[in-house]
Design a protein around this motif. Structure first.
Motif, PDB file in Angstrom:
ATOM      1  N   GLY A 310       0.727  -1.261   0.101  1.00 37.39           N
ATOM      2  CA  GLY A 310       0.196   0.058  -0.013  1.00 37.39           C
ATOM      3  C   GLY A 310       0.808   1.178   0.007  1.00 37.39           C
ATOM      4  N   TYR A 311       1.775   1.234   1.062  1.00 40.89           N
ATOM      5  CA  TYR A 311       2.510   2.528   0.828  1.00 40.89           C
ATOM      6  C   TYR A 311       3.611   2.698  -0.076  1.00 40.89           C
ATOM      7  N   LEU A 312       4.135   1.977  -0.791  1.00 35.44           N
ATOM      8  CA  LEU A 312       4.829   1.917  -2.046  1.00 35.44           C
ATOM      9  C   LEU A 312       3.818   2.214  -3.106  1.00 35.44           C
ATOM     10  N   ILE A 313       2.678   1.658  -3.251  1.00 29.88           N
ATOM     11  CA  ILE A 313       2.031   2.251  -4.482  1.00 29.88           C
ATOM     12  C   ILE A 313       1.663   3.888  -4.080  1.00 29.88           C
ATOM     13  N   LYS A 314       1.313   4.179  -2.987  1.00 34.04           N
ATOM     14  CA  LYS A 314       0.976   5.568  -2.586  1.00 34.04           C
ATOM     15  C   LYS A 314       2.384   6.475  -2.789  1.00 34.04           C
ATOM     16  N   GLN A 315       3.439   5.850  -2.566  1.00 34.56           N
ATOM     17  CA  GLN A 315       4.540   6.721  -2.857  1.00 34.56           C
ATOM     18  C   GLN A 315       4.877   7.150  -4.256  1.00 34.56           C
ATOM     19  N   THR A 316       4.371   5.864  -5.176  1.00 28.23           N
ATOM     20  CA  THR A 316       4.625   5.980  -6.701  1.00 28.23           C
ATOM     21  C   THR A 316       3.490   7.086  -7.076  1.00 28.23           C
ATOM     22  N   VAL A 317       2.360   7.140  -6.717  1.00 25.28           N
ATOM     23  CA  VAL A 317       1.384   8.089  -6.896  1.00 25.28           C
ATOM     24  C   VAL A 317       1.714   9.510  -6.469  1.00 25.28           C
ATOM     25  N   ASN A 318       2.146   9.556  -5.205  1.00 22.15           N
ATOM     26  CA  ASN A 318       2.845  10.909  -4.970  1.00 22.15           C
ATOM     27  C   ASN A 318       3.574  11.440  -5.988  1.00 22.15           C
ATOM     28  N   THR A 319       4.619  10.453  -6.159  1.00 24.95           N
ATOM     29  CA  THR A 319       5.679  11.052  -7.231  1.00 24.95           C
ATOM     30  C   THR A 319       5.198  11.476  -8.335  1.00 24.95           C
ATOM     31  N   LEU A 320       4.265  10.810  -8.952  1.00 23.26           N
ATOM     32  CA  LEU A 320       3.948  11.125 -10.406  1.00 23.26           C
ATOM     33  C   LEU A 320       3.029  12.436 -10.190  1.00 23.26           C
ATOM     34  N   ASP A 321       2.374  12.415  -9.135  1.00 23.56           N
ATOM     35  CA  ASP A 321       1.343  13.778  -8.715  1.00 23.56           C
ATOM     36  C   ASP A 321       2.110  14.905  -8.862  1.00 23.56           C
ATOM     37  N   SER A 322       3.287  14.894  -7.883  1.00 23.09           N
ATOM     38  CA  SER A 322       3.995  16.004  -7.430  1.00 23.09           C
ATOM     39  C   SER A 322       4.657  16.420  -8.584  1.00 23.09           C
ATOM     40  N   THR A 323       5.287  15.735  -9.370  1.00 18.53           N
ATOM     41  CA  THR A 323       6.112  16.061 -10.671  1.00 18.53           C
ATOM     42  C   THR A 323       5.408  16.921 -11.697  1.00 18.53           C
ATOM     43  N   VAL A 324       4.205  16.144 -12.172  1.00 20.40           N
ATOM     44  CA  VAL A 324       3.203  16.862 -13.101  1.00 20.40           C
ATOM     45  C   VAL A 324       2.780  18.219 -12.645  1.00 20.40           C
ATOM     46  N   LYS A 325       2.387  18.258 -11.127  1.00 13.68           N
ATOM     47  CA  LYS A 325       2.094  19.774 -10.882  1.00 13.68           C
ATOM     48  C   LYS A 325       3.163  20.832 -10.828  1.00 13.68           C
ATOM     49  N   ALA A 326       4.245  20.174 -10.300  1.00 16.41           N
ATOM     50  CA  ALA A 326       5.514  21.313 -10.207  1.00 16.41           C
ATOM     51  C   ALA A 326       5.785  21.679 -11.851  1.00 16.41           C
ATOM     52  N   ILE A 327       5.880  20.844 -12.783  1.00 16.38           N
ATOM     53  CA  ILE A 327       6.018  21.136 -14.297  1.00 16.38           C
ATOM     54  C   ILE A 327       4.977  22.267 -14.590  1.00 16.38           C
ATOM     55  N   ALA A 328       3.699  21.764 -14.382  1.00 17.04           N
ATOM     56  CA  ALA A 328       2.681  22.538 -14.850  1.00 17.04           C
ATOM     57  C   ALA A 328       2.596  23.908 -14.411  1.00 17.04           C
ATOM     58  N   ASP A 329       2.886  24.143 -13.075  1.00 14.81           N
ATOM     59  CA  ASP A 329       2.965  25.529 -12.279  1.00 14.81           C
ATOM     60  C   ASP A 329       4.242  26.282 -12.377  1.00 14.81           C
ATOM     61  N   GLY A 330       5.390  25.674 -12.995  1.00 14.77           N
ATOM     62  CA  GLY A 330       6.726  26.222 -13.186  1.00 14.77           C
ATOM     63  C   GLY A 330       7.465  26.279 -11.853  1.00 14.77           C
ATOM     64  N   SER A 331       6.798  25.628 -10.917  1.00 15.63           N
ATOM     65  CA  SER A 331       7.779  25.553  -9.462  1.00 15.63           C
ATOM     66  C   SER A 331       8.917  24.756  -9.684  1.00 15.63           C
ATOM     67  N   ILE A 332       8.959  23.809 -10.734  1.00 14.13           N
ATOM     68  CA  ILE A 332      10.107  22.991 -10.829  1.00 14.13           C
ATOM     69  C   ILE A 332      11.317  23.815 -11.135  1.00 14.13           C
ATOM     70  N   HIS A 333      11.188  24.811 -11.738  1.00 10.24           N
ATOM     71  CA  HIS A 333      12.432  25.698 -12.012  1.00 10.24           C
ATOM     72  C   HIS A 333      13.009  26.415 -10.920  1.00 10.24           C
TER      73      HIS A 333
END
Length: 356
Positions: A310-333
């Motif tokens: 469960g926590y490993l699946i959740k860790q994957t979802v959090n990873t994908l979620d956070s990176t697309v958000k950071a790219i979309a809003d530009g905060s990754i820069h």
């Protein structure tokens, strides 16, 4: 509830996960890198993992439900299974991220997380994200290995269930050691990844999702995973810096949850490895993420008890979620990458095997 939904629910300790960090059910304290190891008594069941056929059915159902989703078959495995890519491309000028899972067929929980992520991309909460970032997901590159349909013996693999899962493809090649070859000389799965995805799409970021064994630790505690940017000396320094920013988004997201605990992966610099070869060949910012514990292996120390799924699946979802958000809003820069200067390489307790 269909068969796939039941399986994905059974895999999660916390119930169905919600996209965007809205889960309200707490993970157990033991989740921080301390899920039970295989000890010869606990059953490791591959039958609860999504099969290739179920994955294909799931993707087609989601394509019918989601107007933004388009499926593409990028090629075939050695045994003739279609390799699918889920595409969310709203504007070709947007930055694009590729998520890749199961180069190694015995590393499946990231695939389960990727499917959960795809499902949540169909909800109304993601509309603004999809307007500002293009997302590509290859949720099972090595489908033959994932199904144990290979041209070598799997008798030494230890999991129970309806199949064994193997690291190598059907021809007994490690797909994550193919990336410095001429494409014509690559194994079929790696070749179509390069010829039909990496050479075709204008990709800015890639996260290569894997699993490592269970005995890696940082600061005296087992890690829930480890990360690393490209380390080949010939990769453009600007691409290395972008890769470090991608890793920073993931690190800050997972560490902030209170249950994640990440180390720095001690990986090689060879161009044959995906995070190095792809960055070198295509100027794509790449990040390796090694989740803790595999779904099947010949070495008991590499396999994690399924209570940790469960926590490993959740860790994957959090990873994908956070990176697309950071790219979309530009905060990754502007993300703080200074943690890389002090993040220790994970160390290994006895009987561990390397992965990547």
């Amino acid at each position: 509830m269909n068969k796939l939904s039941k399986k994905m629910l059974a895999l999660s300790l916390t119930g169905v996960m919600t996209f965007g960090g809205l889960t309200t059910v707490s993970l157990p304290a033991s989740a921080v890198g301390n899920g039970p190891n295989y000890n010869g008594n606990e059953s490791i069941q591959t039958s609860i993992l999504t099969t290739y056929e179920e994955l294909v059915d799931f993707l087609h159902v989601q394509e019918a439900k989601q107007s933004a989703l388009e499926l593409e078959v990028i090629g075939e495995t050695v045994k003739g299974r279609d390799i699918y890519m889920a595409k969310y491309i709203t504007n070709e000028d947007n930055p694009t991220i590729l998520f890749l899972t199961q180069q190694h067929g015995n590393e499946q929980l990231t695939t389960e997380g990727a499917l959960e992520f795809i499902k949540h991309l169909g909800t109304g909460k993601t509309r603004s994200v999809l307007e500002n970032v293009n997302i590509l997901v290859i949720p099972m590159l090595n489908a033959d290995g994932a199904m144990g349909d290979v041209n070598f013996s799997t008798d030494n693999y230890i999991a129970d269930g309806d199949r064994h899962l193997t690291r190598a493809n059907a021809n007994n090649y490690d797909l994550n050691r193919e990336h410095d070859k001429a494409t014509a000389a690559m194994q079929p799965e790696a070749r179509v990844l390069h010829e039909n995805v990496l050479e075709v799409y204008d990709i800015d970021y890639l996260i290569d999702l894997h699993h490592q064994g269970t005995q890696s630790e940082r600061d005296g505690k087992y890690v829930s995973g480890s990360i690393l940017y490209p380390t080949n000396p010939n990769v453009d320094p600007a691409i290395v810096e972008q890769s470090k920013k991608l890793g920073a988004v993931v690190f800050h997201e997972i560490e902030s949850k209170g249950w994640g605990h990440l180390g720095k992966y001690n990986g090689g610099s060879g161009a044959n490895i995906g995070r190095n070869g792809i960055a070198l060949r295509y100027d794509i910012a790449t990040l390796l993420f090694e989740m803790r514990g595999m779904s099947d292996h010949t070495n008991p120390s590499a396999v994690l008890g399924q209570k940790s799924n469960g926590y490993l699946i959740k860790q994957t979802v959090n990873t994908l979620d956070s990176t697309v958000k950071a790219i979309a809003d530009g905060s990754i820069h502007t993300v703080d990458t200074s943690f890389w200067d002090t993040l220790p390489f994970q160390t290994t307790r006895p009987a561990e095997e390397g992965d990547e």
